[in-house]
Design a protein around this motif. Structure first.
Motif, PDB file in Angstrom:
ATOM      1  N   ASP A  97      -8.108   8.132  -2.707  1.00  0.00           N
ATOM      2  CA  ASP A  97      -8.746   9.457  -2.778  1.00  0.00           C
ATOM      3  C   ASP A  97      -8.613  10.235  -1.480  1.00  0.00           C
ATOM      4  O   ASP A  97      -9.153  11.347  -1.358  1.00  0.00           O
ATOM      5  N   THR A  98      -7.891   9.659  -0.510  1.00  0.00           N
ATOM      6  CA  THR A  98      -7.806  10.275   0.814  1.00  0.00           C
ATOM      7  C   THR A  98      -6.475  10.995   0.997  1.00  0.00           C
ATOM      8  O   THR A  98      -5.419  10.466   0.650  1.00  0.00           O
ATOM      9  N   ASN A  99      -6.538  12.201   1.560  1.00  0.00           N
ATOM     10  CA  ASN A  99      -5.314  12.945   1.853  1.00  0.00           C
ATOM     11  C   ASN A  99      -4.642  12.392   3.100  1.00  0.00           C
ATOM     12  O   ASN A  99      -5.298  12.126   4.113  1.00  0.00           O
ATOM     13  N   VAL A 100      -3.324  12.240   3.031  1.00  0.00           N
ATOM     14  CA  VAL A 100      -2.537  11.817   4.193  1.00  0.00           C
ATOM     15  C   VAL A 100      -2.194  13.070   5.000  1.00  0.00           C
ATOM     16  O   VAL A 100      -1.727  14.065   4.453  1.00  0.00           O
ATOM     17  N   THR A 101      -2.410  13.002   6.317  1.00  0.00           N
ATOM     18  CA  THR A 101      -2.188  14.167   7.179  1.00  0.00           C
ATOM     19  C   THR A 101      -0.773  14.178   7.735  1.00  0.00           C
ATOM     20  O   THR A 101      -0.041  13.180   7.648  1.00  0.00           O
ATOM     21  N   LEU A 102      -0.402  15.297   8.343  1.00  0.00           N
ATOM     22  CA  LEU A 102       0.914  15.410   8.977  1.00  0.00           C
ATOM     23  C   LEU A 102       1.097  14.369  10.064  1.00  0.00           C
ATOM     24  O   LEU A 102       2.190  13.836  10.247  1.00  0.00           O
ATOM     25  N   ALA A 103       0.019  14.052  10.777  1.00  0.00           N
ATOM     26  CA  ALA A 103       0.116  13.080  11.868  1.00  0.00           C
ATOM     27  C   ALA A 103       0.370  11.669  11.345  1.00  0.00           C
ATOM     28  O   ALA A 103       0.768  10.783  12.105  1.00  0.00           O
ATOM     29  N   GLN A 104       0.165  11.455  10.050  1.00  0.00           N
ATOM     30  CA  GLN A 104       0.339  10.134   9.450  1.00  0.00           C
ATOM     31  C   GLN A 104       1.667  10.014   8.693  1.00  0.00           C
ATOM     32  O   GLN A 104       1.920   9.002   8.047  1.00  0.00           O
ATOM     33  N   ILE A 105       2.504  11.044   8.779  1.00  0.00           N
ATOM     34  CA  ILE A 105       3.820  11.018   8.137  1.00  0.00           C
ATOM     35  C   ILE A 105       4.888  10.883   9.217  1.00  0.00           C
ATOM     36  O   ILE A 105       4.843  11.555  10.252  1.00  0.00           O
ATOM     37  N   ASP A 106       5.844   9.993   8.976  1.00  0.00           N
ATOM     38  CA  ASP A 106       6.914   9.723   9.937  1.00  0.00           C
ATOM     39  C   ASP A 106       7.702  11.001  10.232  1.00  0.00           C
ATOM     40  O   ASP A 106       8.322  11.588   9.345  1.00  0.00           O
ATOM     41  N   GLN A 162       0.819  -1.207   0.000  1.00  0.00           N
ATOM     42  CA  GLN A 162       0.000   0.000   0.000  1.00  0.00           C
ATOM     43  C   GLN A 162       0.859   1.266   0.000  1.00  0.00           C
ATOM     44  O   GLN A 162       0.461   2.289  -0.553  1.00  0.00           O
ATOM     45  N   ALA A 163       2.042   1.190   0.596  1.00  0.00           N
ATOM     46  CA  ALA A 163       2.948   2.345   0.551  1.00  0.00           C
ATOM     47  C   ALA A 163       3.312   2.675  -0.891  1.00  0.00           C
ATOM     48  O   ALA A 163       3.440   3.846  -1.265  1.00  0.00           O
ATOM     49  N   ALA A 164       3.463   1.636  -1.725  1.00  0.00           N
ATOM     50  CA  ALA A 164       3.814   1.844  -3.130  1.00  0.00           C
ATOM     51  C   ALA A 164       2.683   2.495  -3.916  1.00  0.00           C
ATOM     52  O   ALA A 164       2.893   3.005  -5.015  1.00  0.00           O
ATOM     53  N   LYS A 165       1.467   2.483  -3.349  1.00  0.00           N
ATOM     54  CA  LYS A 165       0.319   3.094  -4.021  1.00  0.00           C
ATOM     55  C   LYS A 165       0.070   4.525  -3.566  1.00  0.00           C
ATOM     56  O   LYS A 165      -0.842   5.193  -4.058  1.00  0.00           O
ATOM     57  N   THR A 166       0.853   4.994  -2.594  1.00  0.00           N
ATOM     58  CA  THR A 166       0.711   6.359  -2.099  1.00  0.00           C
ATOM     59  C   THR A 166       1.390   7.323  -3.069  1.00  0.00           C
ATOM     60  O   THR A 166       2.422   7.001  -3.648  1.00  0.00           O
ATOM     61  N   ARG A 167       0.796   8.500  -3.269  1.00  0.00           N
ATOM     62  CA  ARG A 167       1.331   9.460  -4.237  1.00  0.00           C
ATOM     63  C   ARG A 167       1.655  10.789  -3.562  1.00  0.00           C
ATOM     64  O   ARG A 167       0.966  11.221  -2.634  1.00  0.00           O
ATOM     65  N   VAL A 168       2.722  11.423  -4.045  1.00  0.00           N
ATOM     66  CA  VAL A 168       3.084  12.770  -3.597  1.00  0.00           C
ATOM     67  C   VAL A 168       2.918  13.706  -4.787  1.00  0.00           C
ATOM     68  O   VAL A 168       3.563  13.514  -5.825  1.00  0.00           O
ATOM     69  N   ILE A 169       2.043  14.682  -4.656  1.00  0.00           N
ATOM     70  CA  ILE A 169       1.739  15.594  -5.756  1.00  0.00           C
ATOM     71  C   ILE A 169       2.182  16.997  -5.351  1.00  0.00           C
ATOM     72  O   ILE A 169       1.698  17.548  -4.349  1.00  0.00           O
ATOM     73  N   PHE A 170       3.123  17.590  -6.094  1.00  0.00           N
ATOM     74  CA  PHE A 170       3.546  18.964  -5.835  1.00  0.00           C
ATOM     75  C   PHE A 170       2.618  19.898  -6.598  1.00  0.00           C
ATOM     76  O   PHE A 170       2.577  19.894  -7.837  1.00  0.00           O
ATOM     77  N   ASN A 171       1.861  20.680  -5.843  1.00  0.00           N
ATOM     78  CA  ASN A 171       0.860  21.553  -6.442  1.00  0.00           C
ATOM     79  C   ASN A 171       1.433  22.878  -6.903  1.00  0.00           C
ATOM     80  O   ASN A 171       1.033  23.406  -7.949  1.00  0.00           O
ATOM     81  N   SER A 172       2.351  23.441  -6.094  1.00  0.00           N
ATOM     82  CA  SER A 172       2.869  24.765  -6.427  1.00  0.00           C
ATOM     83  C   SER A 172       4.226  24.990  -5.765  1.00  0.00           C
ATOM     84  O   SER A 172       4.626  24.264  -4.841  1.00  0.00           O
ATOM     85  N   MET A 173       4.930  26.032  -6.283  1.00  0.00           N
ATOM     86  CA  MET A 173       6.185  26.476  -5.693  1.00  0.00           C
ATOM     87  C   MET A 173       6.234  28.000  -5.834  1.00  0.00           C
ATOM     88  O   MET A 173       6.012  28.546  -6.915  1.00  0.00           O
ATOM     89  N   THR A 174       6.470  28.684  -4.720  1.00  0.00           N
ATOM     90  CA  THR A 174       6.621  30.147  -4.764  1.00  0.00           C
ATOM     91  C   THR A 174       7.959  30.540  -4.161  1.00  0.00           C
ATOM     92  O   THR A 174       8.456  29.890  -3.242  1.00  0.00           O
ATOM     93  N   TYR A 175       8.523  31.619  -4.689  1.00  0.00           N
ATOM     94  CA  TYR A 175       9.834  32.078  -4.220  1.00  0.00           C
ATOM     95  C   TYR A 175       9.709  33.516  -3.745  1.00  0.00           C
ATOM     96  O   TYR A 175       9.292  34.411  -4.493  1.00  0.00           O
ATOM     97  N   ASP A 176      10.080  33.740  -2.489  1.00  0.00           N
ATOM     98  CA  ASP A 176      10.131  35.076  -1.894  1.00  0.00           C
ATOM     99  C   ASP A 176      11.570  35.559  -2.026  1.00  0.00           C
ATOM    100  O   ASP A 176      12.438  35.207  -1.222  1.00  0.00           O
TER     101      ASP A 176
END
Length: 710
Positions: free
Chosen positions: A408-417, A378-392
């Protein structure tokens, strides 16, 4: 005076014919035409062809159980080939479709007997064990083969059906033949071909291939024909998965001896010689020995979904305990309450695995255990999508926004190592870099979990600035494309479901999964996305995935850039050597199997690099140099010019990189030192000319048929 006569050629011919006629008349000729001569052979002799293809046209079985095969041979253009000899028939195996109920003790689920293959040529292995491996060989018969001299042949076996009395020949079932040919042409090039024929003898009708579980091409994506590691067993004549299945049937078993380093037998055990037993056993051990790049527990590496294979999903059936026991055969691979430590085996009452592990009603069956309820899968089925990048630009800070999704479910901060990484930084991080003219700009930069914060709509923001990271250096470089990829670990509940991370008494996370996949995303400085990679692709990830599928060291990516963003030309090793991707990959791809035979050789350029990915012309003349270590005092990087670095990633001193070779490189514009690189402060203006002579065709020829190297 004697008169002389001059004869022209026509007159001479007529006189010759007349004299010959007189001579024949004098010998008693009756003036009638003689018997017509035997027609000459049609086609090409086998000694003059470079490829061989056989086709079985028909077959029959006589009342005594002897098989006759009619087949034809052709070359690559389909033209007839004559001249095959008895000894060129490497193997003929023969059998039929049957039921596992026909074999005592084989059925695990009563009333649900599986369809299996039954050989007509069984071999007694003693101890009540037997195999289907007693195939016919042409060397054991002097007159079995008839060459019709027109590309067609008739082969009548002198070996009758013998099942050791276990079951009968059945003409109304699907019967099948495997014909294995191995010969050589005049240039001593081996010609090997496996062909198959399925028919119902009672109606004399051809039938489709039975039990289509895995395609030959699936195995051959790693076991590449004509290369090291190809399928070429028992003298090199069995070169397809289908040929293996004729002898290595489900009931194949025999006693195997375990020996010590002195060759003394220390123990023996019953060995599962079925094709599935051997494939699981071999690939499981080869993975742990560093040869096979994917764990055998990832069933779909071999059992790939395929609409053209009726039984592609048969591995999900939960009807065969032997398949489970091929891998789950140690105290590390089964629950402790299944193991009999005294006898060093699974408890007898637990050996019928599928009596409990079956879906949908029982404990986890094959599909749930290996995929839908498996954390790693199931870890291999998880996706990381970069939506945007801004530079100050004022604050020299970058904010990247990403969404981590599982289905279809978003992974939360509490679910990331969120734990610290053992070598510094954080276990979970994104990687920030920039690309100009095919080259990454800086050593890889892991921006860790400590820089993560909750964003809008379940997304995650990652904000970091100059100082801790080389933000200004990257963003101020003209024409830069910003590269973002990830190195995240998500937590699971042990049954394949994403869960909040759990901590033990020492503060360590106990339910973290393996790296989730990450693809590289590129942005312009203004934040707009770059549609395609700006880097030259020297290899396609699809070539890697043929063998590695979802398992590549450190993490998994669907693009090469995800690996190269860390293993780029700016990164050296401690001491001499590069951490550049070419150097790392080449160093890992000279592999030997348990017998010491080559399985994969890195000199086979096109296996990974395709048609021309290895071409030196793809390396730009103004490409950046590649780091190859540090000076002895550790104060400076040592560098090698880019085309030369591609060669030096394999050709290590003293082999292939001696003083003469180094002088040759330098005289043609390359930069390299006797200790590999030259100090960065001494790196000159470069104009390499390697590709002028080292063309694509020359490189392929120079690397062909290498058996040894670094």
């Amino acid at each position: 005076m004697m008169k002389r006569f001059n004869f022209n050629a026509a007159t001479t011919a007529m006189l010759g014919a007349g004299l010959l006629s007189l001579m024949l008349t004098g010998c008693g000729s009756d003036g009638k035409d003689g018997e017509p001569g035997k027609p000459g052979p049609v086609g090409t002799p086998i000694s003059k062809v470079n490829t061989l293809k056989s086709n079985i046209n028909s077959a029959s079985v006589d009342t005594d159980g002897f098989l006759t095969i009619n087949f034809s041979l052709s070359d690559a253009n389909g033209a007839a080939v004559f001249g095959l000899k008895n000894t060129d028939i490497g193997a003929v195996s023969f059998g039929r479709v049957g039921s596992e109920d026909e074999i005592e003790g084989l059925t695990d689920v009563e009333g649900q007997a599986r369809e299996i293959w039954l050989s007509y040529f069984n071999k007694d292995k003693g101890d009540g064990l037997y195999t289907g491996s007693s195939y016919f060989q042409g060397k054991n018969c002097e007159d079995c083969l008839t060459d019709n001299q027109d590309g067609t042949y008739t082969l009548k076996l002198n070996k009758a059906i013998d099942t050791l009395g276990k079951y009968d020949y059945k003409a109304d079932m699907v019967n099948g033949i495997y014909l294995g040919i191995k010969t050589a042409n005049a240039a001593n090039v081996n010609l090997v071909n496996n062909s198959f024929f399925y028919w119902q003898p009672s109606s004399d009708t051809t039938q489709a291939k039975p039990k289509p579980v895995i395609a030959d091409e699936t195995c051959q994506s790693c076991h590449r024909p004509g290369h090291d590691g190809e399928l070429a067993f028992h003298g090199g004549k069995h070169v397809t998965l289908e040929s293996c299945t004729f002898c290595h049937t489900d009931y194949n078993s025999y006693m195997k001896e375990d020996k010590d380093e002195n060759g003394q037998v220390i123990s023996s055990h019953k060995f599962d010689g079925s094709i599935k037993g051997m494939a699981h056993e071999i690939h499981s051990h080869a993975f742990y020995n560093g040869i096979y790049p994917q764990s055998a527990s990832n069933c779909q590496t071999c059992h790939q979904p395929d609409d053209n294979l009726a039984l592609a999903d048969a591995w999900k059936g939960d009807k065969d305990s032997a398949t489970c026991l091929n891998c789950h055969n140690s105290p590390f691979a089964v629950p402790s309450w299944h193991w009999d430590a005294e006898n060093n085996q699974i408890q007898e009452k637990k050996q019928n695995c599928v009596s409990c592990h079956n879906d949908p009603d029982g404990a986890r069956g094959a599909e749930r255990a290996h995929y839908s309820n498996n954390d790693s899968a199931q870890a291999a089925k998880t996706r990381v999508i970069f939506n945007s990048m801004t530079y100050d630009e004022t604050n020299k800070a970058v904010t990247a926004n990403m969404t981590v999704k599982h289905g279809d479910t978003n992974v939360t901060l509490a679910q990331i190592d969120s734990s610290p990484y053992k070598y510094g930084g954080d276990t979970s991080a994104i990687v920030f870099n920039g690309v100009v003219k095919d080259d990454f700009l800086v050593n890889y930069q892991k921006v860790g979990y400590r820089y993560f914060s909750a964003g809008a709509d379940g997304s995650i923001n990652v904000t970091f600035s100059d100082g801790a990271f080389k933000v200004a250096e990257v963003m101020a470089t003209p024409e830069v494309k910003v590269a973002l990829s990830s190195q995240l670990h998500v937590c699971f509940d042990g049954t394949g479901t994403v869960a909040d991370c759990e901590f033990d008494a020492d503060g360590k996370i106990t339910n973290s999964g393996p790296y989730v996949p990450s693809d590289t995303t590129y942005f312009n400085i203004d934040g707009s996305k770059v549609d395609a990679t700006p880097r030259v692709q020297h290899a396609e990830m699809a070539a890697c995935q043929q063998c590695h599928t979802t398992a590549i060291t450190h993490r998994f990516s669907n693009d090469i850039d995800g690996c190269a963003s860390c293993h780029n030309g700016t990164r050296d090793k401690k001491g001499d050597g590069s951490s550049n991707l070419a150097y790392i990959v080449h160093s890992k791809h000279y592999l030997y199997d348990s017998s010491g035979s080559g399985f994969f050789k890195k000199t086979d350029c096109q296996t990974c690099h395709g048609k021309d990915g290895f071409s030196l012309k793809k390396i730009a003349a103004d490409a950046a140099p590649v780091a190859f270590g540090k000076t002895q005092d550790g104060t400076e990087q040592t560098l090698v010019s880019p085309q030369t670095a591609a060669c030096a990633s394999c050709h290590q001193p003293p082999y292939g990189l001696n003083e003469t070779t180094i002088n040759h490189i330098v005289s043609n514009g390359g930069v390299i030192g006797t200790g590999h690189g030259v100090p960065a402060s001494e790196y000159p203006q470069v104009k390499e000319a390697c590709s002028t002579c080292h063309t694509d065709s020359q490189l392929l020829e120079a690397h062909a048929n290498w058996r040894f190297g670094y």
